[in-house]
Design an enzyme around this catalytic site. Structure first.
Site, short mmCIF file in Angstrom:
data_model
loop_
_atom_site.label_atom_id
_atom_site.label_comp_id
_atom_site.label_asym_id
_atom_site.label_seq_id
_atom_site.Cartn_x
_atom_site.Cartn_y
_atom_site.Cartn_z
N PRO A 124 0.83 -1.22 0.00
CA PRO A 124 0.00 0.00 0.00
C PRO A 124 0.86 1.26 0.00
CG PRO A 124 -0.82 -1.58 1.62
CD PRO A 124 0.49 -2.12 1.12
N GLU A 155 16.54 3.78 27.76
CA GLU A 155 17.01 4.26 26.46
C GLU A 155 18.52 4.26 26.39
OE1 GLU A 155 15.03 4.55 24.02
OE2 GLU A 155 13.26 4.29 25.26
#
Length: 633
Positions: A196, A417
Site C-alpha cells: 500500500p 534508552e
C-alpha cells in the site's frame, strides 16, 4: 426515424394515455342525487315523502321514502324547520363548506398529475446510469476525460522499471504497427502488485493522462452487490463499453475484492464473487476475445488471486511496484516538493537517507506535514528543520510534553534508552544511533533511533542476533541500574521473541534444527488471514523450537548485560545526560561513549525502540526484508 422523433412519438402516446385516464376519473359517479326545486321539496315534505335531510348552509340534501336521493338550494326560511320537525324528518345540520376554486382544480387533476410524475420517474431511471434503481446491472465504470490537472509520467518518480513497462503499453496503443510488423500482439492485461502507498493507482492515473484512448476506471468492490448475478452483468456491460470504444484501457483498482481464489471459504460454487470472477475470466480471454481492450488491475494481495486470472492471455504482465530505494525516495521528494517553496538549506538527499522504508504515500505525507508546520510558524518558506520535525512526527508520533511523568519513571526511561543506545554503539555491525529521547511521543515514553548506513535487502545472522541484544539492552539496564523490572520493556521482549522465532522457524538460523522451515503459512481466502497456525512438525520438534528461541533471547540478554557491566560508568553518564537534555543526537552520544565527536554516517534513522504501554508497536517503519519486515531498533 431519428431519436428525437422516437421520443416525440413516445411522449404523444403518453399524453393521449393520460387524457384518457383523466376522462375516466372525471366521469360523474353512478347514483348521482336528483336536483329538485325548492317548491317541489316543500310539497314533498308536506306529503310526508321525505325521511331524512342534511342542511349545509343554503344547500339541502335528503332521501325520499323510496330511497332515492335529492338535493336543492333553500333560502332563509324559518318555517322550514318547523315543517320538518312536524313531519318527523331526520335533520342533520353542518357548517357551510369553505372550498376554493384552486383546491377543486387540484383535487380533480391530482390522479393525472400523480401518474405523470411516476411515469417520468421510471423513464429517468430506465435511461440513467449505473447507480439508478432500474439499471443496477449496468457497469459503474467512469470514463476519464481530459482535464486541466491531469497526471502524467512526469509526476511519477522512484519506480522507473514499472514506468517503462507501462510506457510500452501506451506505445502499443499509439503505434500498433511498430510491434505488429514483427508479429507482436497487444497485451491483454497488466497487473500492478505492490505494498500500500507505493503508487499503483498513481501509475494508472498517469496512464490515463498519457494515453490518447478512452480510459475506464472502476473499483473491484463496485461489481459485487446483494443481488445475485449483478456482478457478472456489470462485467459484461463493462467489456461491451470497452469494445464500443476500442482501443481503450480498463483499470480495476483493488481487484482482489472480486478476483480471490475460487473454491475457498464458505460461499461454495454459487458464491456471487465466483460468478463475477468467472465472467471476468471469460471476457478477458474466452471464446469471444476482446480485441483492443487492455485491462490494468492493481492489488496489494496478489497471493489471494485466482491462478486462472494470473495466467498469460489474461494478465500477460505482472509489474511489481516496490518500495522506493534511496535514489527513488529522493526523486519522489523532489516531485512533491516542487509545489512547496523551499529554503536554501533543504537537502533532499539527506532526507531520502533518513527515510528508509517510506513509501511514496509516506513521503507525500512528510512533505505536507513539513509545509503545515512551516505555515503554523508563519514562515514564507519550508526549512530543513521543518522537514526534520515532520519526519519525527510521522515516524514517532506527536510529542506529548504535557504528559505528567514522575522523576522515578523518567529515571527508569532514561536508563532504559541509555541501555539500548549503549549496546547499539558498542556492538559491531549495527546501524549507528541517530537520536535518543525521553520525551513521550505517540504511545512511547522514550525512543532510540538508528540510521542504516545503506539499503538492506538481506540480513546476516550476526546482525539479527545483535538486533535482539539491542532490544534486550533496555531491560538489562533497568535490572543493572535500578535493580527492578518494569512493563516498559514489554514491547522489546515481544519483538525480540518474534525475531528469534522467525530466525528458527523461517530462516533456518538454528544450529540445532538446521536449515529447515517450520509452520506453513495458510490463509483462508474469504475468512481473512490465518485463523490458526497449522503445525507441520511433531511435539518434540515444537519443544526444540521453544528451547532454541529461549536460548537465543537469553544469550542476547546476557550479551547486553555484559556490555553494560563493562561500561557501567558510561551508562550512568548517558542516563544523566538524558535526564538533563531529554534528547541526545549522534555527536553527543559518541562524545559521551568515546570522548570524541566522530560521527559514522549522517541523516536520520528509520527504527525506534519504543517504550510505553506493553505491546505497543514501534513508531517507525521497519527496513524491508525477505519474508517480511525485520523489527528495526
Amino acid at each position: 426515424m431519428s431519436q428525437f422523433q422516437k421520443n416525440l412519438a413516445l411522449w404523444l402516446v403518453v399524453l393521449l394515455f393520460m387524457i384518457a385516464l383523466f376522462n375516466i376519473f372525471s366521469k360523474p359517479p353512478q347514483g348521482k342525487p336528483t336536483e329538485i326545486i325548492y317548491s317541489d321539496f316543500t310539497e314533498a315534505v308536506a306529503r310526508g315523502d321525505v325521511v331524512e335531510v342534511k342542511i349545509q348552509g343554503h344547500s339541502i340534501a335528503g332521501k325520499f321514502k323510496n330511497a332515492k336521493t335529492f338535493d336543492t338550494f333553500a333560502p332563509d326560511d324559518a318555517a322550514l324547520l318547523e315543517m320538518l320537525r312536524a313531519k318527523q324528518v331526520k335533520i342533520t345540520v353542518q357548517p357551510p363548506e369553505q372550498s376554493s376554486w384552486w383546491m377543486s382544480i387540484f383535487i380533480s387533476w391530482f390522479p393525472m398529475l400523480l401518474l405523470i410524475i411516476v411515469w417520468v420517474f421510471f423513464m429517468r431511471q430506465m435511461q440513467g446510469g449505473g447507480a439508478k434503481a432500474m439499471s443496477f446491472g449496468k457497469s459503474r465504470a467512469k470514463l476519464m476525460l481530459e482535464s486541466k490537472n491531469k497526471i502524467t509520467f512526469k509526476d511519477v518518480a522512484g519506480i522507473e522499471e514499472a514506468k517503462e513497462e507501462l510506457v510500452e503499453i501506451i506505445e502499443f496503443l499509439k503505434t500498433p504497427g511498430k510491434f505488429q510488423k514483427l508479429g507482436g500482439k497487444l497485451p491483454k492485461g497488466v497487473l500492478l502488485m505492490g505494498s500500500p502507498g507505493t503508487g499503483k493507482t498513481l501509475l494508472a492515473r498517469a496512464i490515463a493522462g498519457e494515453a490518447d484512448v478512452p480510459f475506464f476506471s472502476i473499483s473491484g468492490s463496485d461489481f459485487v452487490e446483494m443481488f445475485v448475478g449483478v456482478g457478472a452483468s456489470r462485467v459484461r456491460d463493462l467489456f461491451e463499453q470497452g469494445k464500443k470504444n476500442a482501443p481503450c484501457i480498463i483499470f480495476v483498482d483493488e481487484i482482489d475484492a472480486v478476483g480471490r481464489h475460487r473454491g475457498a471459504g464458505l460461499g461454495g460454487g454459487h458464491d456471487e464473487r465466483e460468478q463475477t470472477l468467472n465472467q471476468l475470466l471469460v471476457e478477458m480471454d474466452g471464446f469471444e476475445s476482446s480485441e483492443g481492450v487492455i485491462m490494468i488491475a492493481a492489488t496489494n494481495r496478489p497471493d489471494v488471486l485466482d491462478p486462472a486470472l494470473l495466467r498469460p492471455g489474461r494478465f500477460d504482465r505482472q509489474v511489481v511496484v516496490p518500495q522506493p530505494d534511496k535514489r527513488g525516495r529522493e526523486a519522489i521528494l523532489k516531485v512533491h516538493a516542487a509545489k512547496v517553496p523551499l529554503a536554501d538549506g533543504v537537502d533532499m538527499q539527506v532526507l531520502s537517507r533518513g527515510t528508509p522504508g517510506f513509501s511514496g504515500a509516506d513521503l507525500a505525507n512528510l512533505v505536507n506535514e513539513a509545509a503545515l508546520l512551516a505555515a503554523r510558524h508563519e514562515q514564507d518558506k519550508v526549512e530543513m528543520k521543518d522537514f526534520e520535525d515532520a519526519k519525527d512526527k510521522v515516524m514517532m508520533g506527536v510529542e506529548r510534553r504535557s504528559t505528567v511523568i514522575s522523576d522515578k519513571e523518567k529515571k527508569n526511561t532514561a536508563y532504559h534508552e541509555a541501555g539500548h543506545a549503549l549496546v547499539a554503539t558498542i556492538l559491531p555491525g549495527t546501524d549507528p544511533i541517530h537520536k535518543i529521547t525521553i520525551i513521550p511521543r505517540g504511545m512511547a515514553l522514550g525512543l532510540t533511533q538508528q540510521l542504516p548506513e545503506d539499503e538492506k535487502h538481506t540480513f546476516p545472522r550476526r546482525y539479527l542476533l545483535n538486533s535482539i541484544a539491542i532490544l534486550m539492552g533496555g531491560r538489562a539496564a533497568e535490572e543493572l541500574a535500578l535493580d527492578e523490572m518494569t512493563t516498559g520493556a514489554g514491547n522489546d521482549i515481544e519483538r525480540a521473541t518474534d525475531l528469534a522465532r522467525r530466525m528458527v522457524c523461517k530462516w533456518g538460523m538454528s544450529d540445532k534444527l538446521g536449515p529447515l522451515a517450520f509452520g506453513k503459512r495458510e490463509e483462508h481466502m474469504f475468512l481473512g488471514r490465518e485463523i490458526s497456525q497449522p503445525k507441520d512438525y511433531s511435539e518434540e520438534t515444537a519443544r526444540t523450537i521453544d528451547s532454541e528461541v529461549e536460548r537465543i533471547v537469553k544469550e542476547a540478554m546476557e550479551k547486553a548485560r555484559a556490555i553494560l557491566l563493562e561500561h557501567r560508568e558510561t551508562l550512568d553518564k548517558l542516563a544523566q545526560t538524558l535526564l538533563e537534555k531529554e534528547t541526545i543526537n549522534t555527536e553527543e552520544l559518541r562524545f559521551i561513549v568515546y570522548g570524541e565527536a566522530h560521527v559514522e554516517g549522517n541523516g536520520n534513522g528509520n527504527g525506534a525502540v519504543a517504550e510505553g504501554l506493553p505491546g505497543a508497536e514501534p513508531a517507525a517503519p521497519a527496513a524491508p526484508a525477505p519474508e517480511g519486515p525485520v523489527p528495526a531498533v
